[in-house]
Write a protein that holds these residues in place. Structure first.
Motif, PDB file in Angstrom:
ATOM      1  N   ASP A   1       0.831  -1.205   0.000  1.00  0.00           N
ATOM      2  CA  ASP A   1       0.000   0.000   0.000  1.00  0.00           C
ATOM      3  C   ASP A   1       0.867   1.256   0.000  1.00  0.00           C
ATOM      4  OD1 ASP A   1      -2.681  -1.138   0.145  1.00  0.00           O
ATOM      5  OD2 ASP A   1      -2.124  -1.820   2.140  1.00  0.00           O
ATOM      6  N   GLN A   2       1.971   1.221   0.740  1.00  0.00           N
ATOM      7  CA  GLN A   2       2.868   2.378   0.763  1.00  0.00           C
ATOM      8  C   GLN A   2       3.507   2.606  -0.606  1.00  0.00           C
ATOM      9  OE1 GLN A   2       5.621   2.927   4.005  1.00  0.00           O
ATOM     10  NE2 GLN A   2       4.399   1.677   5.405  1.00  0.00           N
ATOM     11  N   VAL A   3       3.881   1.530  -1.277  1.00  0.00           N
ATOM     12  CA  VAL A   3       4.437   1.656  -2.630  1.00  0.00           C
ATOM     13  C   VAL A   3       3.389   2.250  -3.570  1.00  0.00           C
ATOM     14  CG1 VAL A   3       5.253   0.343  -4.636  1.00  0.00           C
ATOM     15  CG2 VAL A   3       6.141  -0.181  -2.347  1.00  0.00           C
ATOM     16  N   TYR A   4       2.156   1.789  -3.465  1.00  0.00           N
ATOM     17  CA  TYR A   4       1.075   2.302  -4.316  1.00  0.00           C
ATOM     18  C   TYR A   4       0.859   3.795  -4.067  1.00  0.00           C
ATOM     19  CZ  TYR A   4      -3.638   2.634  -6.358  1.00  0.00           C
ATOM     20  OH  TYR A   4      -4.742   2.991  -7.102  1.00  0.00           O
ATOM     21  N   LEU A   5       0.846   4.181  -2.807  1.00  0.00           N
ATOM     22  CA  LEU A   5       0.679   5.594  -2.468  1.00  0.00           C
ATOM     23  C   LEU A   5       1.810   6.425  -3.058  1.00  0.00           C
ATOM     24  CD1 LEU A   5      -0.591   7.950  -0.909  1.00  0.00           C
ATOM     25  CD2 LEU A   5       0.543   7.110   1.156  1.00  0.00           C
ATOM     26  N   ASP A   6       3.032   5.945  -2.941  1.00  0.00           N
ATOM     27  CA  ASP A   6       4.179   6.667  -3.496  1.00  0.00           C
ATOM     28  C   ASP A   6       4.076   6.759  -5.016  1.00  0.00           C
ATOM     29  OD1 ASP A   6       6.983   7.770  -2.810  1.00  0.00           O
ATOM     30  OD2 ASP A   6       7.394   6.350  -4.444  1.00  0.00           O
ATOM     31  N   ALA A   7       3.584   5.681  -5.640  1.00  0.00           N
ATOM     32  CA  ALA A   7       3.438   5.696  -7.089  1.00  0.00           C
ATOM     33  C   ALA A   7       2.361   6.674  -7.531  1.00  0.00           C
ATOM     34  CB  ALA A   7       3.118   4.283  -7.580  1.00  0.00           C
ATOM     35  N   LEU A   8       1.286   6.770  -6.772  1.00  0.00           N
ATOM     36  CA  LEU A   8       0.258   7.769  -7.080  1.00  0.00           C
ATOM     37  C   LEU A   8       0.852   9.171  -7.094  1.00  0.00           C
ATOM     38  CD1 LEU A   8      -2.782   6.520  -4.960  1.00  0.00           C
ATOM     39  CD2 LEU A   8      -2.714   6.696  -7.455  1.00  0.00           C
ATOM     40  N   ALA A   9       1.594   9.488  -6.038  1.00  0.00           N
ATOM     41  CA  ALA A   9       2.194  10.819  -5.963  1.00  0.00           C
ATOM     42  C   ALA A   9       3.227  11.007  -7.071  1.00  0.00           C
ATOM     43  CB  ALA A   9       2.837  11.014  -4.587  1.00  0.00           C
ATOM     44  N   GLY A  10       4.032   9.979  -7.317  1.00  0.00           N
ATOM     45  CA  GLY A  10       5.081  10.087  -8.323  1.00  0.00           C
ATOM     46  C   GLY A  10       4.566  10.205  -9.737  1.00  0.00           C
ATOM     47  N   SER A  11       3.350   9.718  -9.992  1.00  0.00           N
ATOM     48  CA  SER A  11       2.761   9.797 -11.333  1.00  0.00           C
ATOM     49  C   SER A  11       1.845  11.001 -11.478  1.00  0.00           C
ATOM     50  CB  SER A  11       2.002   8.507 -11.638  1.00  0.00           C
ATOM     51  OG  SER A  11       0.935   8.311 -10.725  1.00  0.00           O
ATOM     52  N   GLY A  12       1.808  11.849 -10.465  1.00  0.00           N
ATOM     53  CA  GLY A  12       1.003  13.061 -10.545  1.00  0.00           C
ATOM     54  C   GLY A  12      -0.451  12.884 -10.190  1.00  0.00           C
ATOM     55  N   ARG A  13      -0.826  11.740  -9.696  1.00  0.00           N
ATOM     56  CA  ARG A  13      -2.219  11.520  -9.295  1.00  0.00           C
ATOM     57  C   ARG A  13      -2.378  11.954  -7.836  1.00  0.00           C
ATOM     58  NH1 ARG A  13      -3.408   5.726 -12.414  1.00  0.00           N
ATOM     59  NH2 ARG A  13      -1.867   6.080 -14.037  1.00  0.00           N
ATOM     60  N   LEU A  14      -2.276  13.255  -7.653  1.00  0.00           N
ATOM     61  CA  LEU A  14      -2.176  13.803  -6.306  1.00  0.00           C
ATOM     62  C   LEU A  14      -3.480  13.713  -5.531  1.00  0.00           C
ATOM     63  CD1 LEU A  14       0.078  16.933  -6.976  1.00  0.00           C
ATOM     64  CD2 LEU A  14       0.731  14.571  -6.476  1.00  0.00           C
ATOM     65  N   GLY A  15      -4.614  13.779  -6.226  1.00  0.00           N
ATOM     66  CA  GLY A  15      -5.884  13.642  -5.525  1.00  0.00           C
ATOM     67  C   GLY A  15      -6.021  12.261  -4.896  1.00  0.00           C
ATOM     68  N   GLY A  16      -5.641  11.236  -5.642  1.00  0.00           N
ATOM     69  CA  GLY A  16      -5.678   9.885  -5.101  1.00  0.00           C
ATOM     70  C   GLY A  16      -4.702   9.708  -3.961  1.00  0.00           C
ATOM     71  N   ALA A  17      -3.519  10.309  -4.094  1.00  0.00           N
ATOM     72  CA  ALA A  17      -2.529  10.227  -3.032  1.00  0.00           C
ATOM     73  C   ALA A  17      -3.042  10.895  -1.757  1.00  0.00           C
ATOM     74  CB  ALA A  17      -1.223  10.868  -3.481  1.00  0.00           C
ATOM     75  N   GLN A  18      -3.662  12.069  -1.915  1.00  0.00           N
ATOM     76  CA  GLN A  18      -4.195  12.761  -0.734  1.00  0.00           C
ATOM     77  C   GLN A  18      -5.292  11.947  -0.072  1.00  0.00           C
ATOM     78  OE1 GLN A  18      -7.444  14.204  -0.248  1.00  0.00           O
ATOM     79  NE2 GLN A  18      -6.883  15.022   1.781  1.00  0.00           N
ATOM     80  N   HIS A  19      -6.124  11.328  -0.866  1.00  0.00           N
ATOM     81  CA  HIS A  19      -7.226  10.529  -0.342  1.00  0.00           C
ATOM     82  C   HIS A  19      -6.701   9.419   0.577  1.00  0.00           C
ATOM     83  CE1 HIS A  19     -11.014   8.303  -0.293  1.00  0.00           C
ATOM     84  NE2 HIS A  19     -10.368   7.231  -0.705  1.00  0.00           N
ATOM     85  N   LEU A  20      -5.652   8.740   0.142  1.00  0.00           N
ATOM     86  CA  LEU A  20      -5.109   7.644   0.932  1.00  0.00           C
ATOM     87  C   LEU A  20      -4.273   8.134   2.111  1.00  0.00           C
ATOM     88  CD1 LEU A  20      -4.044   5.137  -1.878  1.00  0.00           C
ATOM     89  CD2 LEU A  20      -6.108   5.104  -0.486  1.00  0.00           C
ATOM     90  N   LEU A  21      -3.454   9.150   1.856  1.00  0.00           N
ATOM     91  CA  LEU A  21      -2.549   9.609   2.901  1.00  0.00           C
ATOM     92  C   LEU A  21      -3.294  10.276   4.046  1.00  0.00           C
ATOM     93  CD1 LEU A  21       0.326   9.878   3.866  1.00  0.00           C
ATOM     94  CD2 LEU A  21       0.580  11.929   2.449  1.00  0.00           C
ATOM     95  N   GLN A  22      -4.345  11.013   3.743  1.00  0.00           N
ATOM     96  CA  GLN A  22      -5.107  11.667   4.797  1.00  0.00           C
ATOM     97  C   GLN A  22      -5.761  10.629   5.722  1.00  0.00           C
ATOM     98  OE1 GLN A  22      -5.214  14.741   5.686  1.00  0.00           O
ATOM     99  NE2 GLN A  22      -6.885  14.717   7.173  1.00  0.00           N
ATOM    100  N   GLN A  23      -6.269   9.550   5.131  1.00  0.00           N
ATOM    101  CA  GLN A  23      -6.858   8.496   5.957  1.00  0.00           C
ATOM    102  C   GLN A  23      -5.815   7.862   6.868  1.00  0.00           C
ATOM    103  OE1 GLN A  23      -9.756   5.798   3.872  1.00  0.00           O
ATOM    104  NE2 GLN A  23      -9.068   6.934   2.086  1.00  0.00           N
ATOM    105  N   ARG A  24      -4.625   7.679   6.356  1.00  0.00           N
ATOM    106  CA  ARG A  24      -3.558   7.107   7.173  1.00  0.00           C
ATOM    107  C   ARG A  24      -3.186   8.037   8.326  1.00  0.00           C
ATOM    108  NH1 ARG A  24       0.217   3.286   5.350  1.00  0.00           N
ATOM    109  NH2 ARG A  24      -0.650   1.968   3.723  1.00  0.00           N
ATOM    110  N   CYS A  25      -3.142   9.303   8.056  1.00  0.00           N
ATOM    111  CA  CYS A  25      -2.815  10.270   9.104  1.00  0.00           C
ATOM    112  C   CYS A  25      -3.881  10.267  10.197  1.00  0.00           C
ATOM    113  CB  CYS A  25      -2.672  11.666   8.512  1.00  0.00           C
ATOM    114  SG  CYS A  25      -1.201  11.890   7.497  1.00  0.00           S
ATOM    115  N   ARG A  26      -5.121  10.127   9.808  1.00  0.00           N
ATOM    116  CA  ARG A  26      -6.190  10.100  10.805  1.00  0.00           C
ATOM    117  C   ARG A  26      -6.111   8.838  11.661  1.00  0.00           C
ATOM    118  NH1 ARG A  26      -8.646  14.727  11.887  1.00  0.00           N
ATOM    119  NH2 ARG A  26     -10.505  13.575  12.580  1.00  0.00           N
TER     120      ARG A  26
END
Length: 444
Positions: free
Chosen positions: A388-413
Motif C-alpha cells: 500500500d505504501q508503494v502504491y501511495l508513493d506511485a500515485l504521488a510520483g505519477s502526478g495523481r495527487l488527488g488519489g494520493a491525498q485521499h489515501l494519505l489523509q486516511q492514514r494520518c487520521r
C-alpha cells in the motif's frame, strides 16, 4: 509408549528420542531454535513422528530445494507409520501433503487434528502457518479456538489465539489473549508480536515502542525469524516516530545479518529498507549486500509473498536477476494450479518492478489490479502494508495527487502519533497548494 511434554502419546524407538520430540513440539510453538535439534536426532532414531518433524524443519526453508531435502525423512516416517498412533499418522500425512504442494489437504488434516487431539499444538501451529500463507485468518481463529478448552494452560496457545484475533481485526480480543499469554509466561515472543500488531494498528506508537523495548530481554534462544521479526516490528514503531538513525541501527544490528540465507530474514530486510526509502531516508549500499543473497531466489516460486519482496529488493539494487525473477514469476503464473499467482501475484510483481525501476504510472495501474485481493498472497496486515505504501508513493510520483491525498489523509487520521506520515502529508499539501490548510487537515 511414551508421552510428550504436552501430554500426547508418541511412538519412539527409544526413550532417548523423547527429548528431541519435545524440543521440536515445544520449540516450534515457542519460536525457539531448539526445534531444529530434531534433525540430528532423526539421523540416529527412526521413530516415525521424529522423521516427520525433521521433514517439516527442512520444508521451512521455503526454497525450491526444500521438498527434496525433506523427502528422505518423510519416506522413513511413512515406512514406520503402521506402528504409529492415529495422531502421528495424521501429522505424517499432513507433512506429505505439504511436500506435494497440497496445502488444502494439509490444512484439513491439521483441522481434524485440532478436533481429535487439541493438545497437539505443533500440528496447530503448522496449520496456522499454512492458513496464514493463504490469507485465511478466520481459519486460523477457528483452529486455535478448537484447541482452547483442552489446552488453556499452555501460554503459547494464547499467543497463537492472539495473532488469529488480530488478523481477524478483533483487536480488543487479541490484546486480551496476548496479555494472558504474557502473564502466564513473560517470554512468549509470539504474544509480544501479536500485541505489537495491535498497538501499531491502533496507532499506539510510543506505547508499542516502549513495550517491545521492555520485553526484548526475553528474546534469547529464538529462531532467527522470530528474533529478527520482533526487532523489525520495533523498527516500524521507530520509523513512524521519525527516528531514522534508530531504524538504520536496528536494521544493521538486529534485522539483517542473523541468518542472511533464510527467506524470512531476507523479506524482513527488504521490507524495512523499502519503508526507509519511502520515508525519504537514504539507505546507502545496504541494497547491494541484501541483493547478493536474494540473487539465489530467482527460481524459488514457493510462496508469492516471498517472491514479490525478492523481486523488489533485486530491482532496487539494480540487479539483472530482477528481470530473471520476473520472467520466472510470469512462467509460474501461467502454469501453476494456484490462480493466486496469475490473478494477484503477477500484477503485483509487475507493479513492484515498475516502481522500483522508476515507472510510477505503470506501478499504479498494475498494483491497482492486485491490491483488492492482496490478502490472498499471505503475510500479515503489517507486512502487506508495504505494498500500500508503494502504491501511495506511485500515485504521488505519477502526478495523481488527488488519489494520493485521499489515501494519505486516511492514514494520518488512523495514526495521529506518526511523525513520518505527518511529514509526508505536509509535503504533499505543499505540492497541492494547501500548505496553509495542512494544520487543519492534520489536526487530531
Amino acid at each position: 509408549m511414551w508421552t510428550d511434554a504436552l501430554g500426547n502419546a508418541v511412538t519412539l524407538d527409544s526413550g532417548a528420542a523423547l527429548s528431541a520430540v519435545d524440543d521440536f513440539a515445544l520449540g516450534f510453538i515457542a519460536s525457539e531454535a531448539r526445534a531444529a535439534n530434531v534433525l540430528a536426532a532423526a539421523q540416529a532414531d527412526g521413530s516415525p513422528l521424529l522423521q516427520a518433524y525433521a521433514a517439516a524443519v527442512h520444508l521451512f526453508a521455503e526454497s525450491r530445494g526444500a521438498a527434496g531435502s525433506a523427502r528422505p525423512f518423510l519416506a522413513r516416517a511413512q515406512a514406520g507409520a503402521a506402528r504409529a498412533t492415529a495422531r502421528e499418522r495424521r501429522f505424517i500425512a499432513a507433512v506429505a501433503a505439504w511436500i506435494e504442494g497440497d496445502t488444502a489437504r494439509a490444512i484439513a488434516l491439521h483441522e481434524e487434528q485440532a478436533r481429535e487431539h487439541p493438545r497437539d499444538l505443533a500440528s496447530l501451529k503448522l496449520g496456522h502457518y499454512h492458513l496464514f500463507n493463504r490469507g485465511d485468518s478466520p481459519g486460523m481463529l477457528r483452529l486455535a479456538l478448537a484447541a482452547l478448552p483442552a489446552a488453556a494452560d499452555v501460554p503459547y496457545l494464547h499467543g497463537m489465539l492472539a495473532f488469529a484475533w488480530e488478523q481477524c481485526h478483533a483487536l480488543e480480543a487479541a490484546e486480551a489473549s496476548a496479555r494472558r499469554a504474557i502473564a502466564m509466561r513473560r517470554k512468549e515472543p509470539w504474544a509480544h508480536h501479536a500485541l505489537a500488531h495491535v498497538m501499531l494498528t491502533q496507532g499506539r506508537l510510543t506505547e508499542g515502542h516502549a513495550f517491545l523495548a521492555e520485553v526484548s530481554d526475553t528474546w534469547t534462544g529464538l529462531n532467527s525469524f522470530m528474533v529478527t521479526h520482533n526487532w523489525w516490528h520495533q523498527a516500524l514503531f521507530a520509523l513512524e516516530l521519525d527516528r531514522a538513525d534508530e531504524v538504520l541501527g536496528l536494521y544493521d544490528r538486529q534485522v539483517w545479518g542473523v541468518a542472511k540465507d533464510y527467506t524470512q530474514d531476507q523479506v524482513n530486510a527488504v521490507s524495512l529498507l523499502a519503508r526507509l526509502e519511502l520515508a525519504g531516508i537514504a539507505v546507502g549500499g545496504r541494497w547491494q549486500d541484501l541483493a547478493d543473497h536474494l540473487a539465489a531466489r530467482t527460481q524459488d516460486q514457493v510462496l508469492p509473498f516471498l517472491d514479490l519482496q525478492y523481486l523488489y529488493g533485486l530491482a532496487r539494487a539494480g540487479r539483472t536477476e530482477a528481470e530473471v525473477l520476473m520472467r520466472n514469476i510470469e512462467t509460474h503464473a501461467r502454469t501453476s494450479d494456484n490462480p493466486v499467482w496469475r490473478q494477484v501475484a503477477l500484477p503485483a510483481a509487475r507493479g513492484l518492478l515498475a516502481h522500483a525501476q522508476g515507472r510510477p504510472a505503470e506501478a499504479v495501474d498494475a498494483l491497482g489490479q492486485a491490491l483488492p485481493r492482496l490478502v490472498e498472497i499471505g503475510g500479515s496486515h503489517a507486512q502487506r502494508d508495504l505494498f500500500d505504501q508503494v502504491y501511495l508513493d506511485a500515485l504521488a510520483g505519477s502526478g495523481r495527487l488527488g488519489g494520493a491525498q485521499h489515501l494519505l489523509q486516511q492514514r494520518c487520521r488512523a495514526q495521529p502519533q506518526s511523525r513520518r506520515l505527518r511529514r509526508q502529508a505536509r509535503g504533499l499539501y505543499g505540492t497541492l497548494g494547501l500548505a496553509s490548510a495542512a494544520d487543519t487537515l492534520l489536526a487530531p
